[in-house]
Design a protein around this motif. Structure first.
Motif, PDB file in Angstrom:
ATOM      1  N   THR A  49      68.652  55.099 143.992  1.00  0.00           N
ATOM      2  CA  THR A  49      67.512  55.102 144.708  1.00  0.00           C
ATOM      3  C   THR A  49      66.819  54.623 143.410  1.00  0.00           C
ATOM      4  O   THR A  49      66.839  54.489 141.701  1.00  0.00           O
ATOM      5  N   ARG A  50      65.668  53.448 143.081  1.00  0.00           N
ATOM      6  CA  ARG A  50      64.685  52.962 142.192  1.00  0.00           C
ATOM      7  C   ARG A  50      64.388  53.575 141.678  1.00  0.00           C
ATOM      8  O   ARG A  50      63.221  53.677 140.446  1.00  0.00           O
ATOM      9  N   ASP A  51      63.373  55.036 141.698  1.00  0.00           N
ATOM     10  CA  ASP A  51      62.556  56.169 141.867  1.00  0.00           C
ATOM     11  C   ASP A  51      63.701  56.827 140.610  1.00  0.00           C
ATOM     12  O   ASP A  51      63.251  57.680 140.350  1.00  0.00           O
ATOM     13  N   CYS A  52      64.661  57.148 140.449  1.00  0.00           N
ATOM     14  CA  CYS A  52      65.208  57.898 139.884  1.00  0.00           C
ATOM     15  C   CYS A  52      65.022  58.092 138.759  1.00  0.00           C
ATOM     16  O   CYS A  52      64.986  56.712 138.029  1.00  0.00           O
ATOM     17  N   LYS A  53      64.635  58.946 137.652  1.00  0.00           N
ATOM     18  CA  LYS A  53      63.991  58.401 136.219  1.00  0.00           C
ATOM     19  C   LYS A  53      65.044  58.834 135.380  1.00  0.00           C
ATOM     20  O   LYS A  53      65.229  60.059 134.660  1.00  0.00           O
ATOM     21  N   ALA A  54      66.346  58.157 135.738  1.00  0.00           N
ATOM     22  CA  ALA A  54      67.681  58.672 134.994  1.00  0.00           C
ATOM     23  C   ALA A  54      66.949  57.979 132.849  1.00  0.00           C
ATOM     24  O   ALA A  54      68.332  58.740 132.404  1.00  0.00           O
ATOM     25  N   PRO A  55      66.585  57.135 132.803  1.00  0.00           N
ATOM     26  CA  PRO A  55      66.400  57.153 131.423  1.00  0.00           C
ATOM     27  C   PRO A  55      66.041  57.997 130.748  1.00  0.00           C
ATOM     28  O   PRO A  55      66.628  58.386 129.825  1.00  0.00           O
ATOM     29  N   GLN A  56      64.623  59.015 131.334  1.00  0.00           N
ATOM     30  CA  GLN A  56      64.213  60.222 130.611  1.00  0.00           C
ATOM     31  C   GLN A  56      65.526  61.346 130.909  1.00  0.00           C
ATOM     32  O   GLN A  56      65.764  62.422 130.303  1.00  0.00           O
ATOM     33  N   LEU A  57      65.587  60.935 132.049  1.00  0.00           N
ATOM     34  CA  LEU A  57      66.840  62.486 132.421  1.00  0.00           C
ATOM     35  C   LEU A  57      67.821  62.216 131.293  1.00  0.00           C
ATOM     36  O   LEU A  57      68.699  63.474 131.009  1.00  0.00           O
ATOM     37  N   LEU A  58      68.574  61.495 130.577  1.00  0.00           N
ATOM     38  CA  LEU A  58      69.450  60.986 129.690  1.00  0.00           C
ATOM     39  C   LEU A  58      69.053  61.660 128.102  1.00  0.00           C
ATOM     40  O   LEU A  58      69.656  62.229 127.517  1.00  0.00           O
ATOM     41  N   GLU A  59      67.478  61.386 127.749  1.00  0.00           N
ATOM     42  CA  GLU A  59      66.967  61.620 127.066  1.00  0.00           C
ATOM     43  C   GLU A  59      66.909  63.585 126.952  1.00  0.00           C
ATOM     44  O   GLU A  59      67.070  63.969 126.235  1.00  0.00           O
ATOM     45  N   PHE A  60      66.712  63.588 127.922  1.00  0.00           N
ATOM     46  CA  PHE A  60      66.837  64.976 128.235  1.00  0.00           C
ATOM     47  C   PHE A  60      68.409  66.236 128.091  1.00  0.00           C
ATOM     48  O   PHE A  60      68.490  66.934 127.283  1.00  0.00           O
ATOM     49  N   ILE A  61      69.631  65.395 128.632  1.00  0.00           N
ATOM     50  CA  ILE A  61      69.863  65.870 128.022  1.00  0.00           C
ATOM     51  C   ILE A  61      70.834  65.802 126.904  1.00  0.00           C
ATOM     52  O   ILE A  61      71.466  66.555 126.507  1.00  0.00           O
ATOM     53  N   ARG A  62      70.504  64.603 126.207  1.00  0.00           N
ATOM     54  CA  ARG A  62      70.601  64.716 124.912  1.00  0.00           C
ATOM     55  C   ARG A  62      69.981  65.638 123.980  1.00  0.00           C
ATOM     56  O   ARG A  62      70.663  66.061 123.022  1.00  0.00           O
TER      57      ARG A  62
END
Length: 306
Positions: A49-62
């Motif tokens: 979905t367009r509203d998924c905050k994938a970049p922020q989630l990647l930062e969190f997981i890293r």
């Protein structure tokens, strides 16, 4: 646990997205996370979905590593991927690759499907790419408490008995998020912080508030029925961590608006985390052996959009 590889669907778009991500999973190295937890719970990411905050989630997981990661449903939005014009940018692929890489490197990753990724539920007990699929699981904390881990949609009467209404509500929610994007672009230009229209409406409409309260009560009752010390869930996109009548209720929130996760320290302490270019603790529950284990303490004021 049966260790059999499985393809989640033979011809569905959700399965194809997973297969593509798995096939492109590179062997590139990752730096060590800044923080290490015993357990992390993530829910309602809504990849696709367009509203998924994938970049922020990647930062969190890293930033955050864990011995065990529970994916508590609605990780992939199969409802949206079945529609025309599939949205699957590289950042969404990167999230799947990152989780596969963590599983390969020794992290136990458990996928508890929700209603938006219910295509995975028939594969209960199997695994793909090292990620286990379990429809309902119990987690024992470091201090010996047992937590029931479920997505929560099976305790939502609308999802159970009026699925057409659930899809209608989902469409309305997606439209509200679309308005959110436009509205917050204007706020950003004016130097104002993010404000969630969908959360505001949800909390102002009395019926929605009553539904949330009923949902939380039903899940707490189910945890008690199964003789657990608490429940961890998602589904309603409302992050929460509290203990009432010696029973823990924890909702992971989401990665559409709240950007929240639940974490467990190595002593059994539970923390509700918020990511906003850095880690913030919204609330925490002390371990069972601590002097005052009964109440969750708010550490920082919860953001208006969480």
């Amino acid at each position: 646990m049966m260790r059999t590889s499985a393809v989640l669907s033979q011809d569905g778009a959700p399965a194809q997205a997973l297969q593509d991500a798995a096939q492109s999973d590179a062997s590139q190295g990752d730096g060590e996370p800044v923080m290490k937890w015993r357990t992390l719970w993530l829910s309602d990411i809504h990849l696709g979905t367009r509203d998924c905050k994938a970049p922020q989630l990647l930062e969190f997981i890293r930033h955050c590593g864990a011995d065990t990661i529970y994916l508590v449903g609605d990780i992939i939005d199969g409802w949206q991927l079945k529609k025309k014009g599939i949205y699957w940018p590289q950042s969404h692929n990167d999230v799947v690759q990152k989780l596969l890489r963590k599983a390969r490197k020794g992290t136990r990753v458990v996928f508890v499907p929700g209603n938006h990724d219910e295509f995975a539920r028939p594969y209960d007990g199997l695994h793909f790419g090292g990620i286990e699929v379990i429809n309902q699981v119990r987690h024992v904390t470091a201090d010996g408490r047992t937590l029931l881990v479920v997505h929560g949609d099976l305790f939502d009467s609308v999802v159970l008995y009026a699925k057409w209404l659930a899809h209608l509500g989902d469409a309305a929610y997606m439209f509200t998020l679309k308005l959110n994007r436009w509205f917050n672009q204007v706020r950003l230009r004016l130097g104002l912080p993010y404000w969630s229209l969908s959360q505001y409406l949800k909390h102002k409409v009395k019926a929605a508030v009553n539904t949330i309260s009923s949902f939380e009560t039903l899940l707490s009752d189910e945890a008690r029925r199964q003789q657990c010390d608490g429940v961890v869930c998602g589904h309603i996109h409302r992050a929460e961590l509290r203990c009432e009548d010696h029973l823990i209720y924890a909702n992971c929130g989401d990665w559409v608006e709240s950007l929240t996760a639940l974490a467990e320290d190595f002593d059994g302490r539970l923390k509700l985390l918020h990511w906003n270019a850095g880690l913030q603790v919204l609330a925490e529950l002390a371990p069972k052996t601590a002097a005052h284990p009964a109440q969750a303490q708010s550490v920082h004021a919860q953001p208006a959009h969480a």
